[in-house]
Design a protein around this motif. Structure first.
Motif, short mmCIF file in Angstrom:
data_model
loop_
_atom_site.label_atom_id
_atom_site.label_comp_id
_atom_site.label_asym_id
_atom_site.label_seq_id
_atom_site.Cartn_x
_atom_site.Cartn_y
_atom_site.Cartn_z
N ASP A 128 47.92 -22.91 -20.62
CA ASP A 128 48.52 -22.31 -21.76
C ASP A 128 49.90 -23.04 -22.20
O ASP A 128 50.50 -22.49 -23.21
CB ASP A 128 49.21 -20.76 -21.26
CG ASP A 128 48.06 -19.76 -21.02
OD1 ASP A 128 46.97 -19.97 -21.52
OD2 ASP A 128 48.18 -19.18 -20.12
N ALA A 129 50.16 -24.16 -21.61
CA ALA A 129 51.16 -24.99 -21.99
C ALA A 129 50.63 -25.93 -23.15
O ALA A 129 49.83 -26.49 -22.97
CB ALA A 129 51.83 -25.55 -20.89
N ARG A 130 51.41 -26.16 -24.07
CA ARG A 130 51.09 -27.03 -25.12
C ARG A 130 52.51 -27.53 -25.75
O ARG A 130 53.64 -26.77 -25.86
CB ARG A 130 50.47 -26.43 -26.25
CG ARG A 130 50.84 -25.32 -27.13
CD ARG A 130 49.75 -24.73 -27.97
NE ARG A 130 50.45 -23.73 -29.04
CZ ARG A 130 50.86 -22.52 -28.67
NH1 ARG A 130 50.84 -22.23 -27.55
NH2 ARG A 130 51.30 -21.89 -29.61
N ILE A 131 52.51 -28.71 -26.14
CA ILE A 131 53.63 -29.31 -26.99
C ILE A 131 53.07 -29.85 -28.20
O ILE A 131 52.01 -30.65 -28.14
CB ILE A 131 54.46 -30.27 -26.25
CG1 ILE A 131 55.23 -29.52 -25.22
CG2 ILE A 131 55.45 -31.13 -27.30
CD1 ILE A 131 56.13 -30.54 -24.56
N ILE A 132 53.48 -29.52 -29.57
CA ILE A 132 53.03 -30.00 -30.82
C ILE A 132 53.94 -31.11 -31.46
O ILE A 132 55.35 -30.58 -31.28
CB ILE A 132 52.68 -28.80 -31.60
CG1 ILE A 132 51.35 -28.06 -31.03
CG2 ILE A 132 52.13 -29.35 -33.02
CD1 ILE A 132 51.08 -26.73 -31.87
N GLU A 133 53.61 -32.06 -32.02
CA GLU A 133 54.22 -33.05 -32.58
C GLU A 133 53.87 -33.05 -34.16
O GLU A 133 52.69 -33.28 -34.28
CB GLU A 133 54.40 -34.44 -32.23
CG GLU A 133 55.00 -34.50 -30.70
CD GLU A 133 56.49 -34.68 -30.75
OE1 GLU A 133 57.08 -34.77 -31.87
OE2 GLU A 133 57.22 -34.41 -29.49
N ASP A 134 54.86 -32.77 -35.10
CA ASP A 134 54.11 -32.89 -36.42
C ASP A 134 54.65 -34.41 -37.15
O ASP A 134 55.89 -35.00 -36.82
CB ASP A 134 54.75 -31.89 -37.26
CG ASP A 134 54.58 -30.58 -36.87
OD1 ASP A 134 53.30 -30.43 -36.36
OD2 ASP A 134 55.39 -29.47 -36.95
N PHE A 135 53.51 -34.88 -37.78
CA PHE A 135 53.86 -36.49 -38.47
C PHE A 135 53.73 -36.44 -39.76
O PHE A 135 52.74 -35.59 -40.41
CB PHE A 135 52.74 -37.34 -37.70
CG PHE A 135 53.03 -37.53 -36.05
CD1 PHE A 135 53.84 -38.47 -35.58
CD2 PHE A 135 52.34 -36.47 -35.25
CE1 PHE A 135 54.12 -38.79 -34.42
CE2 PHE A 135 52.58 -36.92 -33.89
CZ PHE A 135 53.61 -37.90 -33.49
N THR A 136 54.20 -37.21 -40.22
CA THR A 136 53.96 -37.81 -41.67
C THR A 136 53.66 -39.34 -41.96
O THR A 136 54.37 -40.16 -41.22
CB THR A 136 55.07 -37.55 -42.80
OG1 THR A 136 55.52 -35.91 -42.84
CG2 THR A 136 54.92 -37.83 -44.12
N ILE A 137 52.53 -39.43 -42.49
CA ILE A 137 52.25 -41.01 -42.42
C ILE A 137 53.31 -41.76 -43.66
O ILE A 137 53.59 -41.17 -44.59
CB ILE A 137 50.69 -41.13 -42.79
CG1 ILE A 137 49.78 -40.63 -41.87
CG2 ILE A 137 50.30 -42.58 -42.81
CD1 ILE A 137 48.28 -40.41 -42.12
#
Length: 331
Positions: A322-331
């Motif tokens: 249930d654990a998650r980490i999300i990173e958002d990227f722009t190219i």
């Protein structure tokens, strides 16, 4: 209730800095690569141990070894000074000097904390003064005048606390193109600073997955002299038994205005293999799964590889249970 400059001393609690505390702080500092980092770790450690003594006085059980500040890998790569309060959560213990009117709280510790305690370190008198606390942090420079009395801290622990550590979701925005100009967001390290902590220590560049707009022969690793790599520790809490994994992102300029991207997740420290079923996922702007890789029983890394155009956005999720980490990227 908050302090002002006139009643600060009325609520502050001075405590001795023990010889054992100084010894631990110096030991941790000696393990750091630069004098600046060594001083940061030394003060962080003193602040944690002063607050730990205060918690013991108040009958609050703590677990130093479960704290990120006691993990040599996280201590090396992050500015953390947390203390685990058993059965409750983590407080951040930030040190200031006697002349400081602001306390620096780095953005990397703004989440996953149940409070922030400020400790004034006076090394000439071997004394640490617990000045007060704040329940949350959203600024890097916290005025001391905004602290709440330390007497309210224990009562604060019994208030409802946000979602548990194992389900924390952190969102950041990373501009990959700026990495080529050496503009790097907080928390991302050069691969050289992290490479000795990776398993295997010499990264193996065989591809397990290939993404859309790419092929398995895409020569990312051969062209890293014209690109850049950065790494970040990903802490999924108790599910990783105190050992974070490392997310390594490589960006290499491609042809026809396309950028080539490689994502890898490695175990760190003494862990040889990734936890089974740990997943690495690329999501498009609508949240739809674009690529995904999952660790098997004896995988020592997993990888995804794809390409995109400048300005295109995507997200990377590292998850276990249930654990998650999300990173958002722009190219």
């Amino acid at each position: 209730m908050t302090y002002n400059t006139h009643n600060l001393e009325e609520f502050a609690l001075p405590l001795p800095i023990t010889q054992n505390a100084r010894r631990s702080a110096e030991q941790f500092a000696d393990q750091q690569p630069t004098p600046k980092k060594a001083e940061q770790v030394r003060l962080n450690t003193l602040a944690v141990l002063v607050v730990n003594d205060y918690m013991q006085m108040m009958g609050m059980p703590t677990d130093l070894k479960a704290s990120d500040s006691w993990n040599p890998i996280i201590r090396l790569l992050a500015n953390v000074a947390d203390l685990e309060i058993s059965g409750i959560g983590r407080i951040e213990c930030r040190a200031i000097k006697s002349q400081d009117s602001f306390c620096h709280i780095p953005p990397e510790v703004w989440s996953d904390r149940i409070g922030y305690v400020v400790v004034q370190i006076d090394e000439q008198s071997s004394e640490g003064t617990v000045l007060g606390f704040t329940p949350t942090a959203d600024t890097e420079e916290l005025p001391i005048s905004q602290l709440r009395p330390v007497d309210d801290l224990i009562d604060h622990f019994h208030q409802p606390i946000a979602q548990p550590r194992s389900q924390v979701v952190q969102r950041t925005r990373v501009n990959l193109s700026q990495w080529l100009d050496n503009v790097v967001e907080t928390g991302w390290q050069t691969l050289e600073s992290l490479e000795n902590l990776l398993n295997p220590p010499e990264p193996i560049f065989a591809f397990r997955s290939a993404g859309l707009d790419s092929t398995e022969a895409l020569p990312l690793e051969e062209n890293l002299d014209v690109g850049i790599r950065r790494a970040k520790l990903i802490d999924l809490g108790l599910l990783l038994a105190g050992s974070p994994v490392a997310l390594v992102v490589a960006l290499v300029p491609g042809s026809e205005l396309k950028e080539n991207i490689s994502l890898k997740v490695y175990p760190t420290g003494s862990q040889t293999y990734l936890p089974p079923n740990l997943t690495l996922t690329v999501l498009d702007t609508s949240g739809t799964v674009f690529l995904e890789a999952q660790a098997r029983q004896i995988d020592n890394y997993i990888q995804l590889q794809f390409s995109g155009v400048p300005g295109e956005q995507f997200s990377v999720e590292v998850a276990l249970g249930d654990a998650r980490i999300i990173e958002d990227f722009t190219i």
